[in-house]
Every structure is written in C-alpha cells, then in structure tokens.
Design an enzyme around this catalytic site. Structure first.
Site, PDB file in Angstrom:
ATOM      1  N   GLU A  22      -3.263  -1.617  -0.832  1.00  0.00           N
ATOM      2  CA  GLU A  22      -2.291  -0.801  -0.100  1.00  0.00           C
ATOM      3  C   GLU A  22      -1.421  -1.618   0.863  1.00  0.00           C
ATOM      4  O   GLU A  22      -0.877  -1.070   1.820  1.00  0.00           O
ATOM      5  CB  GLU A  22      -3.013   0.309   0.660  1.00  0.00           C
TER       6      GLU A  22
ATOM      7  N   HIS B 100      -3.354   1.132   9.211  1.00  0.00           N
ATOM      8  CA  HIS B 100      -3.638   2.176   8.224  1.00  0.00           C
ATOM      9  C   HIS B 100      -5.136   2.420   8.209  1.00  0.00           C
ATOM     10  O   HIS B 100      -5.926   1.486   8.101  1.00  0.00           O
ATOM     11  CB  HIS B 100      -3.181   1.761   6.828  1.00  0.00           C
TER      12      HIS B 100
ATOM     13  N   HIS C 204      -8.551   5.548   7.498  1.00  0.00           N
ATOM     14  CA  HIS C 204      -9.067   6.815   6.989  1.00  0.00           C
ATOM     15  C   HIS C 204      -9.920   7.455   8.085  1.00  0.00           C
ATOM     16  O   HIS C 204     -10.936   8.080   7.791  1.00  0.00           O
ATOM     17  CB  HIS C 204      -9.907   6.592   5.734  1.00  0.00           C
TER      18      HIS C 204
ATOM     19  N   HIS D 282      -6.183  11.576   2.623  1.00  0.00           N
ATOM     20  CA  HIS D 282      -6.352  10.131   2.601  1.00  0.00           C
ATOM     21  C   HIS D 282      -6.590   9.564   4.010  1.00  0.00           C
ATOM     22  O   HIS D 282      -7.642   9.030   4.294  1.00  0.00           O
ATOM     23  CB  HIS D 282      -5.105   9.530   1.942  1.00  0.00           C
TER      24      HIS D 282
HETATM   25 MN    MN Z   1      -6.079   3.917   2.398  1.00  0.00          MN
END
Ligand code: MN
Length: 263
Positions: free
Chosen positions: A103, A122, A124, A194
């Site tokens: 990603e 980024h 979760h 996500h």
């Molecule tokens: Mn991710």
C-alpha cells in the site's frame, strides 16, 4: 533477481511486494530524519495505532518528490537501516531486493497531491474502523484534542473505484490518487472496512493526529452509548487544533520515552 518485476504500479499485477529499484539514487536524507521515522514507527505501535500492519512515511528532506518508508515489516521492528526511499510512482530507489509495502501508493499519491503534507500515517487502528462502515455515524471531533478532524472526516469507498470484489487495499497509483482526492484538504480520511490515513505538516504532527484519531473514535463510541454527543463546532475544531499544534512536542517526548521502555 529475475523474480523482481520491473513495475507494479499498473492495474492487476500488484500482488507482490518485491519491486525493482529505479536506481536513481540522489542525495541521502538527513540521518536525524531517518532516525525519527524509525522512532515514529515504534511510537505508533506503543500507542496502539499500528500492530503487525500499518505504516508511516515522511517526505525526503532533500528531494521533495521522494518519500521515506520502511521496507515491508512490522512497525515495532523498524530500524533506520530498514528505511527505503520511494518516488511518487511507488517505485523504490534503494530497496535492494527487500520487499516493500503493497500500500505504498497511499503515501505516494498523498505526497503528490498535497505539497503541504510532510508525513503520512496509514493504519487499521481498531476503534476507527467501525466509523468507516456505519454511514449514519460519521467520525467527528468530540474533544479539544482532536479538532484537527474538522467538521467531519471523509470516508473513502473503494467500491466506487475497484468494484465489489477487491481486497480493499490501495495497491496501485490509480487507487492511491482516488484516496488522495477523497482526502482533499483534510487531515484524515477513513477507508471503509479497512482503516484510515492521517497527514500532517511534520512527522510528529502526523503521528499525533493518528494517535488522537484513534482516541477520538474510542471517546465518540463511548459517548454514543450514553446518548447523542455534542461535537465541536467548526470554529471550536479550528481554534483548538491551532492551539494543540504548538503542544505536540510535549506528547512526543513522553511517547518517545514510553516507546523506548523508559517509563
Ligand atoms: Mn491497510
């Protein structure tokens, strides 16, 4: 090295994280920046934002068209030697055969779209994900520490861009650009089913925002169990965010000690 494909930014061939280097090595980033990025990884783990997954990047301090991101590994284990330089197409410059995050296009396209952004997180983080899947409960700033969330946090729906049978991951430049567009000028965007992506004008501020996005989500969920919350107004969010921004080193120094096991 024949297993290393030349480029994985295209559609439909992104399911490997072993990518050839461009070889376009220029001036090295400051050692202090690389060390701070490694520390940011540890802090995000210690503060419950990332676990085995999630990543944080910073814009290269000598090359604004490049960014720095760890190789494919758990954030808690990142050392300065694990930091790799990337271009905005998501291609590594010096991975040297090490795998990279699938990603990475999140970071590449946000840096491309937002010259004001110096760092991207980024994750979760678990309290945030429920807000990405319940349309009637948008994530909103519930206390003065999270005014940076603004009036409401945009929520990226990957089905609009990848159909209803994707893995929900941002695995190419096109999806990264769509996410960056959804983020717009905001400091945080949710990603349905996500996680989320937070940005900042410094590495420390991006980390701060990622931590307090998770804190806000926990508080908001708790408040909603009691009744209908009163959220910050647009003005309260803006003014409190401006004031808290000057206090970030206080949190950073504490988080550093805790991440280093000294507290
Ligand atoms: Mn991710």
């Amino acid at each position: 090295m024949s297993a290393i494909a030349s480029n994985h930014s295209g559609e439909g061939k992104s399911f490997t994280s072993l990518v050839a280097d461009t070889g376009d090595v220029g001036e090295a980033p400051s050692r202090s920046l690389v060390e701070e990025l490694a520390l940011a990884n540890h802090i995000l783990f210690r503060e419950g934002v990332v676990d085995g997954f999630g990543h944080v990047s910073v814009r290269h301090d000598k090359r604004p068209d490049r960014f720095l991101l760890a190789r494919n590994m758990a954030p808690a284990l990142v050392t300065p030697d694990d930091i790799v330089e990337f271009d905005f197409d998501g291609n590594p410059v010096n991975a040297k055969g090490r795998t990279v995050y699938l990603e990475r296009f999140i970071h590449a396209e946000v840096f491309r779209a937002r010259p004001d952004v110096m760092a991207v997180v980024h994750s979760h983080s678990p309290a945030v994900v429920p807000f990405s899947v319940v349309k009637s409960s948008p994530l909103r700033p519930i206390c003065h520490m999270s005014g940076f969330l603004g009036e409401e946090v945009p929520n990226f729906e990957i089905r609009d861009h990848a159909g209803d049978s994707s893995d929900l991951l941002i695995t190419n430049s096109r999806l990264g650009a769509a996410l960056a567009k959804k983020l717009g000028g905001c400091n945080c965007a949710l990603m349905r089913g996500h996680g989320s992506t937070c940005v900042g004008p410094t590495l420390r501020e991006a980390v701060f925002r990622a931590v307090y996005t998770e804190v806000n989500a926990r508080l908001q969920s708790e408040a909603m169990r009691l009744g209908e919350p009163t959220f910050l107004t647009e003005g309260e969010a803006r003014v409190s965010a401006g004031n808290i921004s000057s206090q970030i080193n206080r949190a950073w120094d504490f988080w550093r000690m805790r991440a280093e096991g000294k507290l």
